[in-house]
Scaffold this motif. Sequence first.
Motif, PDB file in Angstrom:
ATOM      1  N   MET A  55       0.823  -1.116   0.033  1.00 12.94           N
ATOM      2  CA  MET A  55      -0.031   0.077  -0.122  1.00 12.94           C
ATOM      3  C   MET A  55       1.004   1.332   0.137  1.00 12.94           C
ATOM      4  N   ALA A  56       0.677   2.302  -0.962  1.00 15.32           N
ATOM      5  CA  ALA A  56       1.334   3.316  -1.089  1.00 15.32           C
ATOM      6  C   ALA A  56       0.839   4.402   0.002  1.00 15.32           C
ATOM      7  N   LEU A  57       1.863   5.173   0.455  1.00 16.16           N
ATOM      8  CA  LEU A  57       1.287   6.150   1.311  1.00 16.16           C
ATOM      9  C   LEU A  57       1.198   7.639   0.446  1.00 16.16           C
ATOM     10  N   SER A  58      -0.084   8.240   0.823  1.00 12.81           N
ATOM     11  CA  SER A  58      -0.330   9.464   0.108  1.00 12.81           C
ATOM     12  C   SER A  58       1.043  10.634   0.761  1.00 12.81           C
ATOM     13  N   GLU A  59       0.731  11.751   0.023  1.00 18.37           N
ATOM     14  CA  GLU A  59       1.656  12.747   0.396  1.00 18.37           C
ATOM     15  C   GLU A  59       1.346  13.251   1.849  1.00 18.37           C
ATOM     16  N   ALA A  60       0.195  13.375   2.229  1.00 13.78           N
ATOM     17  CA  ALA A  60      -0.218  13.754   3.411  1.00 13.78           C
ATOM     18  C   ALA A  60       0.029  12.827   4.406  1.00 13.78           C
ATOM     19  N   GLU A  61      -0.088  11.372   4.025  1.00 11.25           N
ATOM     20  CA  GLU A  61       0.265  10.411   5.103  1.00 11.25           C
ATOM     21  C   GLU A  61       1.784  10.560   5.356  1.00 11.25           C
ATOM     22  N   ILE A  62       2.628  10.662   4.266  1.00 12.52           N
ATOM     23  CA  ILE A  62       3.967  10.807   4.427  1.00 12.52           C
ATOM     24  C   ILE A  62       4.297  12.064   5.319  1.00 12.52           C
ATOM     25  N   ALA A  63       3.714  13.270   5.058  1.00 12.85           N
ATOM     26  CA  ALA A  63       4.089  14.114   6.042  1.00 12.85           C
ATOM     27  C   ALA A  63       3.683  13.723   7.279  1.00 12.85           C
ATOM     28  N   THR A  64       2.637  13.126   7.506  1.00 16.51           N
ATOM     29  CA  THR A  64       2.457  12.404   9.112  1.00 16.51           C
ATOM     30  C   THR A  64       3.383  11.752   9.503  1.00 16.51           C
ATOM     31  N   VAL A  65       3.994  10.862   8.665  1.00 14.94           N
ATOM     32  CA  VAL A  65       5.152   9.840   9.044  1.00 14.94           C
ATOM     33  C   VAL A  65       6.156  10.678   9.536  1.00 14.94           C
ATOM     34  N   LYS A  66       6.552  11.911   8.619  1.00 14.49           N
ATOM     35  CA  LYS A  66       7.743  12.510   9.043  1.00 14.49           C
ATOM     36  C   LYS A  66       7.606  13.400  10.216  1.00 14.49           C
ATOM     37  N   GLY A  67       6.459  13.820  10.856  1.00 14.45           N
ATOM     38  CA  GLY A  67       6.092  14.592  11.708  1.00 14.45           C
ATOM     39  C   GLY A  67       6.204  13.449  12.921  1.00 14.45           C
ATOM     40  N   MET A  68       5.787  12.220  12.688  1.00  9.65           N
ATOM     41  CA  MET A  68       5.716  11.388  13.734  1.00  9.65           C
ATOM     42  C   MET A  68       7.265  10.934  13.970  1.00  9.65           C
ATOM     43  N   LEU A  69       7.974  10.910  13.139  1.00 11.53           N
ATOM     44  CA  LEU A  69       9.679  10.467  13.330  1.00 11.53           C
ATOM     45  C   LEU A  69      10.077  11.562  13.781  1.00 11.53           C
ATOM     46  N   LEU A  70       9.918  12.988  13.477  1.00  4.46           N
ATOM     47  CA  LEU A  70      10.542  13.915  14.196  1.00  4.46           C
ATOM     48  C   LEU A  70      10.059  14.090  16.014  1.00  4.46           C
ATOM     49  N   ARG A  71       8.820  13.718  16.142  1.00  7.70           N
ATOM     50  CA  ARG A  71       8.237  13.577  17.534  1.00  7.70           C
ATOM     51  C   ARG A  71       9.096  12.487  18.485  1.00  7.70           C
ATOM     52  N   GLY A  72       9.432  11.463  17.508  1.00  6.18           N
ATOM     53  CA  GLY A  72      10.342  10.421  18.370  1.00  6.18           C
ATOM     54  C   GLY A  72       9.632   9.206  18.430  1.00  6.18           C
ATOM     55  N   ASP A  73       8.467   8.966  17.638  1.00  4.55           N
ATOM     56  CA  ASP A  73       7.922   7.777  17.465  1.00  4.55           C
ATOM     57  C   ASP A  73       8.804   6.627  16.883  1.00  4.55           C
TER      58      ASP A  73
END
Length: 98
Positions: free
Chosen positions: A1-19
């Motif tokens: 399943m490919a992630l949308s651009e909005a989902e990729i942005a969320t992933v990046k935010g979660m990574l920055l948060r330390g998830d």
Amino acid sequence: MALSEAEIATVKGMLLRGDRQHDIAAYFGVNGGRIAEISTGQRGVGISASPADDLPPAGPYMAGRSALRARDTLIALRDLIEQAIGDIDLYEQTEEPR
């Protein structure tokens, strides 16, 4: 399943948060490799991270976003049921006896 651009942005935010990457993968229901690709810049280049206020609650996630959606749906249904019961009670109070 490919992630949308909005989902990729969320992933990046979660990574920055330390998830943790495996928690993020569980949330989106994808293989951890997709999250690693985003983390290393192999995927989603040029997409900015979502702000912290727009991120889902921090994991770990037991069943991913589907569980969160199900919870939200159940809460909305509960509210509708309570409203319907209130409407029925009000109708019964104002109905004239036969």
